[in-house]
Design an enzyme around this catalytic site. Structure first.
Site: not given
Ligand code: DX5
Ligand code: ZN
Length: 220
Positions: A8, A33, A35, A37, A67, A69, A138, A176
Protein backbone atom coordinates in the site's frame (compact mmCIF):
# COMPACT_ATOMS: atom_id res chain seq x y z
CA UNK A 1 -5.39 -18.71 -7.14
CA UNK A 2 -1.78 -17.61 -6.73
CA UNK A 3 -0.99 -15.37 -3.77
CA UNK A 4 -0.61 -11.68 -4.56
CA UNK A 5 1.35 -9.26 -2.36
CA UNK A 6 0.09 -5.70 -2.69
CA UNK A 7 2.17 -2.96 -1.01
CA UNK A 8 0.00 0.00 0.00
CA UNK A 9 1.56 3.27 -1.14
CA UNK A 10 -0.16 5.02 1.76
CA UNK A 11 3.06 4.40 3.71
CA UNK A 12 5.40 5.36 0.83
CA UNK A 13 7.38 8.60 0.70
CA UNK A 14 5.00 10.71 -1.40
CA UNK A 15 7.79 13.15 -2.27
CA UNK A 16 9.37 10.34 -4.31
CA UNK A 17 6.31 8.29 -5.24
CA UNK A 18 7.41 7.07 -8.69
CA UNK A 19 10.74 5.82 -7.34
CA UNK A 20 9.04 4.21 -4.36
CA UNK A 21 6.67 2.27 -6.62
CA UNK A 22 9.56 1.26 -8.90
CA UNK A 23 11.40 0.06 -5.80
CA UNK A 24 8.59 -2.16 -4.47
CA UNK A 25 8.06 -3.66 -7.91
CA UNK A 26 11.78 -4.36 -8.11
CA UNK A 27 11.44 -5.87 -4.62
CA UNK A 28 8.77 -8.32 -5.81
CA UNK A 29 5.37 -6.61 -5.45
CA UNK A 30 2.63 -8.25 -7.52
CA UNK A 31 0.09 -5.44 -7.31
CA UNK A 32 0.17 -1.80 -6.15
CA UNK A 33 -2.53 -0.93 -3.58
CA UNK A 34 -3.74 2.67 -3.97
CA UNK A 35 -5.71 4.10 -1.02
CA UNK A 36 -8.06 6.97 -1.81
CA UNK A 37 -9.43 8.88 1.23
CA UNK A 38 -11.68 11.93 1.20
CA UNK A 39 -11.86 13.42 4.73
CA UNK A 40 -15.58 12.58 4.72
CA UNK A 41 -16.11 8.82 4.51
CA UNK A 42 -12.84 8.45 6.45
CA UNK A 43 -10.99 11.10 8.48
CA UNK A 44 -7.98 11.35 6.20
CA UNK A 45 -7.19 12.86 2.79
CA UNK A 46 -4.89 11.23 0.25
CA UNK A 47 -4.59 11.02 -3.52
CA UNK A 48 -6.79 11.06 -6.59
CA UNK A 49 -6.89 9.96 -10.24
CA UNK A 50 -4.23 12.50 -11.30
CA UNK A 51 -1.69 10.62 -9.19
CA UNK A 52 -2.75 7.27 -10.63
CA UNK A 53 -2.36 8.67 -14.14
CA UNK A 54 1.08 10.04 -13.21
CA UNK A 55 2.20 6.56 -12.08
CA UNK A 56 1.00 5.03 -15.37
CA UNK A 57 2.80 7.80 -17.31
CA UNK A 58 5.90 7.11 -15.22
CA UNK A 59 5.82 3.59 -16.68
CA UNK A 60 4.20 1.51 -13.92
CA UNK A 61 2.56 -1.42 -15.69
CA UNK A 62 1.76 -3.67 -12.72
CA UNK A 63 -1.91 -4.05 -11.74
CA UNK A 64 -3.10 -1.11 -9.62
CA UNK A 65 -5.68 -1.90 -6.95
CA UNK A 66 -7.69 1.23 -6.14
CA UNK A 67 -9.37 1.19 -2.72
CA UNK A 68 -11.96 3.97 -2.70
CA UNK A 69 -12.76 5.32 0.77
CA UNK A 70 -14.85 8.18 -0.58
CA UNK A 71 -18.49 9.18 -0.39
CA UNK A 72 -20.20 9.63 -2.79
CA UNK A 73 -18.24 7.26 -4.99
CA UNK A 74 -19.90 7.00 -8.41
CA UNK A 75 -18.46 10.06 -10.12
CA UNK A 76 -14.90 9.04 -9.27
CA UNK A 77 -15.24 5.49 -10.64
CA UNK A 78 -14.97 6.60 -14.28
CA UNK A 79 -12.07 8.93 -13.47
CA UNK A 80 -10.08 6.12 -11.86
CA UNK A 81 -10.96 3.72 -14.66
CA UNK A 82 -9.77 6.25 -17.26
CA UNK A 83 -6.61 6.89 -15.23
CA UNK A 84 -5.59 3.22 -15.47
CA UNK A 85 -7.03 1.29 -12.51
CA UNK A 86 -6.97 -2.52 -12.72
CA UNK A 87 -9.24 -3.11 -9.72
CA UNK A 88 -11.60 -0.61 -8.09
CA UNK A 89 -13.09 -1.51 -4.70
CA UNK A 90 -15.89 0.32 -2.94
CA UNK A 91 -17.43 0.30 0.52
CA UNK A 92 -21.17 -0.50 0.39
CA UNK A 93 -21.81 2.17 3.06
CA UNK A 94 -20.34 4.83 0.77
CA UNK A 95 -22.94 4.53 -1.98
CA UNK A 96 -26.74 4.60 -1.99
CA UNK A 97 -26.79 1.86 -4.63
CA UNK A 98 -23.88 -0.60 -4.30
CA UNK A 99 -25.18 -2.88 -7.07
CA UNK A 100 -25.25 0.04 -9.51
CA UNK A 101 -21.82 1.31 -8.44
CA UNK A 102 -20.29 -2.13 -9.01
CA UNK A 103 -21.95 -2.12 -12.44
CA UNK A 104 -20.25 1.20 -13.22
CA UNK A 105 -16.86 -0.32 -12.39
CA UNK A 106 -17.35 -3.39 -14.55
CA UNK A 107 -18.94 -1.34 -17.30
CA UNK A 108 -15.69 0.61 -17.46
CA UNK A 109 -13.77 -2.65 -18.02
CA UNK A 110 -12.26 -2.72 -14.53
CA UNK A 111 -12.39 -5.55 -11.96
CA UNK A 112 -14.85 -4.70 -9.21
CA UNK A 113 -14.27 -5.16 -5.48
CA UNK A 114 -16.51 -4.91 -2.43
CA UNK A 115 -14.92 -3.90 0.90
CA UNK A 116 -16.15 -5.16 4.27
CA UNK A 117 -15.26 -3.00 7.26
CA UNK A 118 -14.65 -4.66 10.64
CA UNK A 119 -18.23 -3.71 11.54
CA UNK A 120 -19.80 -4.88 8.27
CA UNK A 121 -21.36 -8.33 8.27
CA UNK A 122 -20.66 -10.95 5.62
CA UNK A 123 -24.34 -10.93 4.64
CA UNK A 124 -23.73 -7.87 2.47
CA UNK A 125 -22.30 -10.33 -0.08
CA UNK A 126 -25.66 -12.11 -0.48
CA UNK A 127 -27.02 -9.86 -3.17
CA UNK A 128 -23.71 -8.73 -4.64
CA UNK A 129 -21.53 -11.80 -5.17
CA UNK A 130 -22.37 -12.04 -8.86
CA UNK A 131 -21.32 -8.44 -9.39
CA UNK A 132 -17.77 -8.66 -8.03
CA UNK A 133 -14.31 -9.98 -8.83
CA UNK A 134 -12.81 -9.26 -5.40
CA UNK A 135 -13.82 -9.16 -1.74
CA UNK A 136 -11.61 -6.96 0.42
CA UNK A 137 -11.77 -7.65 4.16
CA UNK A 138 -10.60 -4.71 6.27
CA UNK A 139 -8.60 -6.01 9.22
CA UNK A 140 -8.40 -2.48 10.69
CA UNK A 141 -10.88 0.37 10.50
CA UNK A 142 -10.26 2.30 7.28
CA UNK A 143 -8.47 5.63 7.38
CA UNK A 144 -4.87 5.17 8.45
CA UNK A 145 -1.84 2.99 7.91
CA UNK A 146 0.08 1.43 10.76
CA UNK A 147 -2.88 0.26 12.87
CA UNK A 148 -3.05 -3.02 14.78
CA UNK A 149 -4.53 -6.08 13.08
CA UNK A 150 -7.99 -7.03 14.42
CA UNK A 151 -7.83 -10.82 15.10
CA UNK A 152 -11.58 -11.38 14.52
CA UNK A 153 -10.95 -10.55 10.86
CA UNK A 154 -9.59 -14.05 10.35
CA UNK A 155 -12.96 -15.57 11.23
CA UNK A 156 -14.59 -13.31 8.69
CA UNK A 157 -12.07 -14.32 6.03
CA UNK A 158 -12.81 -17.98 6.83
CA UNK A 159 -16.55 -17.46 6.47
CA UNK A 160 -16.12 -15.66 3.15
CA UNK A 161 -13.71 -18.31 1.85
CA UNK A 162 -16.24 -21.05 2.46
CA UNK A 163 -18.82 -18.90 0.70
CA UNK A 164 -16.53 -18.35 -2.29
CA UNK A 165 -15.69 -22.04 -2.52
CA UNK A 166 -19.37 -22.70 -3.21
CA UNK A 167 -19.53 -19.99 -5.84
CA UNK A 168 -19.38 -20.80 -9.54
CA UNK A 169 -16.75 -18.22 -10.41
CA UNK A 170 -13.34 -17.28 -9.04
CA UNK A 171 -13.39 -14.23 -6.79
CA UNK A 172 -10.26 -12.93 -5.08
CA UNK A 173 -10.18 -12.56 -1.30
CA UNK A 174 -7.99 -9.67 -0.17
CA UNK A 175 -7.06 -8.64 3.36
CA UNK A 176 -6.00 -5.09 4.25
CA UNK A 177 -4.70 -3.67 7.52
CA UNK A 178 -1.97 -4.63 9.95
CA UNK A 179 -0.54 -7.39 7.74
CA UNK A 180 3.09 -8.21 8.61
CA UNK A 181 5.57 -11.03 8.06
CA UNK A 182 4.38 -12.71 11.26
CA UNK A 183 0.63 -12.82 10.52
CA UNK A 184 0.43 -13.11 6.71
CA UNK A 185 0.49 -16.91 6.93
CA UNK A 186 -2.52 -16.95 9.28
CA UNK A 187 -4.39 -14.76 6.80
CA UNK A 188 -3.60 -17.21 4.01
CA UNK A 189 -4.66 -20.19 6.11
CA UNK A 190 -7.96 -18.45 6.78
CA UNK A 191 -8.47 -18.20 3.01
CA UNK A 192 -7.04 -14.90 1.77
CA UNK A 193 -5.13 -14.85 -1.52
CA UNK A 194 -4.26 -11.17 -1.83
CA UNK A 195 -2.37 -9.36 0.93
CA UNK A 196 -2.10 -5.61 1.38
CA UNK A 197 0.81 -4.37 3.48
CA UNK A 198 1.72 -0.72 3.86
CA UNK A 199 3.82 0.11 6.92
CA UNK A 200 5.29 -3.42 7.11
CA UNK A 201 6.92 -2.94 3.69
CA UNK A 202 7.49 0.81 3.30
CA UNK A 203 8.50 1.13 6.95
CA UNK A 204 11.15 -1.56 6.58
CA UNK A 205 14.78 -0.84 5.68
CA UNK A 206 14.85 -3.35 2.81
CA UNK A 207 11.65 -3.79 0.77
CA UNK A 208 13.03 -6.85 -1.05
CA UNK A 209 13.87 -8.69 2.16
CA UNK A 210 10.47 -7.94 3.65
CA UNK A 211 8.52 -9.05 0.58
CA UNK A 212 10.68 -12.20 0.31
CA UNK A 213 10.04 -12.98 3.98
CA UNK A 214 6.30 -12.55 3.36
CA UNK A 215 6.45 -14.84 0.36
CA UNK A 216 8.41 -17.46 2.28
CA UNK A 217 5.83 -17.34 5.04
CA UNK A 218 3.05 -17.80 2.46
CA UNK A 219 4.85 -20.74 0.86
CA UNK A 220 6.00 -22.37 4.11
C1 DX5 B 1 -6.26 1.72 5.65
C2 DX5 B 1 -5.83 1.33 4.25
C3 DX5 B 1 -4.71 0.36 4.18
C4 DX5 B 1 -3.42 0.80 4.81
C5 DX5 B 1 -2.78 -0.41 5.37
O1 DX5 B 1 -7.45 2.41 5.55
O2 DX5 B 1 -6.91 0.79 3.52
O3 DX5 B 1 -4.50 -0.04 2.83
O4 DX5 B 1 -2.50 1.40 3.92
O5 DX5 B 1 -1.66 -0.04 6.08
P1 DX5 B 1 -0.94 -1.04 7.08
O6 DX5 B 1 -0.45 -2.20 6.25
O7 DX5 B 1 0.17 -0.20 7.61
O8 DX5 B 1 -1.93 -1.44 8.11
ZN1 ZN C 1 -6.48 -0.05 1.52
Amino acid sequence: MNDLIAPSILSANFARLGEEVDAVIQAGADVIHFDVMDNHYVPNLTIGPIVLRALRDHGIDRPIDVHLMVKPVDRLIKEFADAGATYISIHPEATEHPHASLGLIRGAGVKAGLVLNPGTSVGVLDALLDEIDLVLVMSVNPGFGGQTFIPASLEKVRAIRSRLNDHNREVRLEIDGGIKVDNIRAAKEAGADMFVAGSAIFGSPNYGETISAMRSALNA
